[in-house]
Design a protein around this motif. Sequence first.
Motif, PDB file in Angstrom:
ATOM      1  N   GLY A  55     -37.845   2.567 -12.210  1.00  0.00           N
ATOM      2  CA  GLY A  55     -37.444   1.799 -12.897  1.00  0.00           C
ATOM      3  C   GLY A  55     -36.040   1.556 -14.102  1.00  0.00           C
ATOM      4  N   SER A  56     -36.863   2.849 -15.040  1.00  0.00           N
ATOM      5  CA  SER A  56     -35.765   3.366 -16.189  1.00  0.00           C
ATOM      6  C   SER A  56     -34.911   3.940 -16.212  1.00  0.00           C
ATOM      7  CB  SER A  56     -36.907   3.618 -17.033  1.00  0.00           C
ATOM      8  OG  SER A  56     -37.411   5.439 -16.739  1.00  0.00           O
ATOM      9  N   ALA A  57     -34.888   4.177 -14.704  1.00  0.00           N
ATOM     10  CA  ALA A  57     -33.365   5.338 -14.522  1.00  0.00           C
ATOM     11  C   ALA A  57     -31.927   3.758 -13.907  1.00  0.00           C
ATOM     12  CB  ALA A  57     -33.414   6.145 -12.996  1.00  0.00           C
ATOM     13  N   TYR A  58     -33.167   3.370 -13.432  1.00  0.00           N
ATOM     14  CA  TYR A  58     -32.371   1.519 -12.686  1.00  0.00           C
ATOM     15  C   TYR A  58     -31.557   1.005 -14.301  1.00  0.00           C
ATOM     16  CZ  TYR A  58     -31.897  -3.062 -10.502  1.00  0.00           C
ATOM     17  OH  TYR A  58     -31.303  -4.174 -10.461  1.00  0.00           O
ATOM     18  N   MET A  59     -32.327   1.374 -15.119  1.00  0.00           N
ATOM     19  CA  MET A  59     -31.943   0.017 -16.011  1.00  0.00           C
ATOM     20  C   MET A  59     -31.091   1.060 -17.095  1.00  0.00           C
ATOM     21  SD  MET A  59     -35.301  -1.907 -17.315  1.00  0.00           S
ATOM     22  CE  MET A  59     -34.315  -3.726 -18.206  1.00  0.00           C
ATOM     23  N   GLN A  60     -30.961   2.123 -16.856  1.00  0.00           N
ATOM     24  CA  GLN A  60     -30.552   2.914 -17.865  1.00  0.00           C
ATOM     25  C   GLN A  60     -28.869   3.600 -17.397  1.00  0.00           C
ATOM     26  OE1 GLN A  60     -32.540   7.187 -17.565  1.00  0.00           O
ATOM     27  NE2 GLN A  60     -33.216   6.460 -19.050  1.00  0.00           N
ATOM     28  N   LEU A  67     -25.236  -8.160 -18.950  1.00  0.00           N
ATOM     29  CA  LEU A  67     -26.346  -8.355 -20.520  1.00  0.00           C
ATOM     30  C   LEU A  67     -26.448  -6.912 -21.272  1.00  0.00           C
ATOM     31  CD1 LEU A  67     -29.200  -7.964 -17.411  1.00  0.00           C
ATOM     32  CD2 LEU A  67     -28.716  -9.730 -19.065  1.00  0.00           C
ATOM     33  N   GLY A  68     -24.442  -6.796 -20.713  1.00  0.00           N
ATOM     34  CA  GLY A  68     -24.375  -6.173 -22.200  1.00  0.00           C
ATOM     35  C   GLY A  68     -25.253  -4.797 -22.492  1.00  0.00           C
ATOM     36  N   GLY A  69     -25.171  -3.996 -23.880  1.00  0.00           N
ATOM     37  CA  GLY A  69     -26.177  -2.870 -23.875  1.00  0.00           C
ATOM     38  C   GLY A  69     -27.941  -3.258 -23.754  1.00  0.00           C
ATOM     39  N   ILE A  70     -28.206  -4.497 -23.560  1.00  0.00           N
ATOM     40  CA  ILE A  70     -29.408  -4.808 -23.301  1.00  0.00           C
ATOM     41  C   ILE A  70     -30.277  -4.381 -22.080  1.00  0.00           C
ATOM     42  CG2 ILE A  70     -31.688  -6.057 -22.883  1.00  0.00           C
ATOM     43  CD1 ILE A  70     -29.878  -8.060 -24.380  1.00  0.00           C
ATOM     44  N   ASN A  77     -36.053   2.875 -24.100  1.00  0.00           N
ATOM     45  CA  ASN A  77     -36.364   3.326 -24.931  1.00  0.00           C
ATOM     46  C   ASN A  77     -37.742   2.658 -24.874  1.00  0.00           C
ATOM     47  OD1 ASN A  77     -34.691   4.328 -28.071  1.00  0.00           O
ATOM     48  ND2 ASN A  77     -33.977   2.398 -26.598  1.00  0.00           N
ATOM     49  N   LEU A  78     -37.713   1.892 -23.613  1.00  0.00           N
ATOM     50  CA  LEU A  78     -38.569   0.901 -22.950  1.00  0.00           C
ATOM     51  C   LEU A  78     -39.726   1.812 -21.870  1.00  0.00           C
ATOM     52  CD1 LEU A  78     -38.291  -2.530 -24.031  1.00  0.00           C
ATOM     53  CD2 LEU A  78     -39.548  -0.503 -25.045  1.00  0.00           C
ATOM     54  N   ALA A  79     -39.417   3.037 -21.423  1.00  0.00           N
ATOM     55  CA  ALA A  79     -39.607   3.596 -20.190  1.00  0.00           C
ATOM     56  C   ALA A  79     -41.470   3.812 -19.607  1.00  0.00           C
ATOM     57  CB  ALA A  79     -39.683   5.192 -20.139  1.00  0.00           C
ATOM     58  N   TRP A  80     -41.925   3.251 -21.135  1.00  0.00           N
ATOM     59  CA  TRP A  80     -43.092   3.634 -21.488  1.00  0.00           C
ATOM     60  C   TRP A  80     -44.185   2.454 -21.237  1.00  0.00           C
ATOM     61  CZ3 TRP A  80     -45.830  -0.443 -24.298  1.00  0.00           C
ATOM     62  CH2 TRP A  80     -44.493  -1.147 -25.218  1.00  0.00           C
ATOM     63  N   LEU A  81     -42.777   1.274 -21.005  1.00  0.00           N
ATOM     64  CA  LEU A  81     -43.208   0.012 -20.323  1.00  0.00           C
ATOM     65  C   LEU A  81     -42.739  -0.414 -19.239  1.00  0.00           C
ATOM     66  CD1 LEU A  81     -44.897  -3.315 -20.865  1.00  0.00           C
ATOM     67  CD2 LEU A  81     -42.316  -3.764 -21.718  1.00  0.00           C
TER      68      LEU A  81
END
Lengths: 174, 94
Positions: A55-60, A67-70, A77-81
């Motif tokens: 999930g976090s790798a996908y967003m990175q 969506l720009g850099g969001i 920064n929100l991998a914990w979530l």
Amino acid sequence: MSYQSSNPLVGETEFALDGPWATYWIAFLRVVTGWWFFHAGITKIIESGFSYSYGSAYMQQMSGTALGGIPVWMGNNLAWLIEPGVPLFETLIGLALMAGAVTRLAAFGGVIFMILFWIGNAGFGNGVVNSDLMGLLMFLTVIVLAAGRYYGLDALIEETAVVKQNPKLRYLLG
Amino acid sequence: MTDTIDTAARALSAGLMLFGIVVLGIVEILAGEPYSPVPITNEAGDVVATPLISPEIRTAFVLAGIAVLGLYAAYRLVTPLPEDDDVRHETMAD
């Protein structure tokens, strides 16, 4: 034959779009949309628990999108979530839609997911109207039509005193 | 009579489709991997796990549900239009 000025479709040919067939179909779409997310979430929990690192790798990797850099910032920064949140929220959104409970809030969560899938998958080879956008529209349809009020628990929840005293809760229910 | 057929068509079509999608889907999850109706292969390409219920069976239930809707549509085409005996579509006061 009666005439409804606000809906020109209701005229000489009657389609009875507000009849039981409409409620049947709205409820059916809600349950299948819910199953879609429930299956996606529960199988991730079975296979990866609450550490869905993809999930976090996908967003990175979601750079250069509308969506720009969001999403990239979120992935960094929100991998914990994100890692426990993706399987957990997919499962809960699915359960809520299938039961028709707190349907609009759950479907709003589905909209967030589907925006990230639609933008992030970027499979626009056949145009921007692809299956991800159709999934996004399914959740929006559930919200617009208050699908939880048809064969769903929200029909009962909205009859409780708490909701009657706080009618704005109906924006999250239904 | 039409109401009974309407109700039966709704119940049967939704029942068939939800059985193929949801009920058999739950059975597949409880049966273990694979969780999608696709066989799992190892790096050598050998099939190491197959779905308990083949996707042909699950999709057949969904197609049967769609067929019920089609039969209902055909039924409505060959029966007379119902009398407009209610005022459900009268313009409502704002």
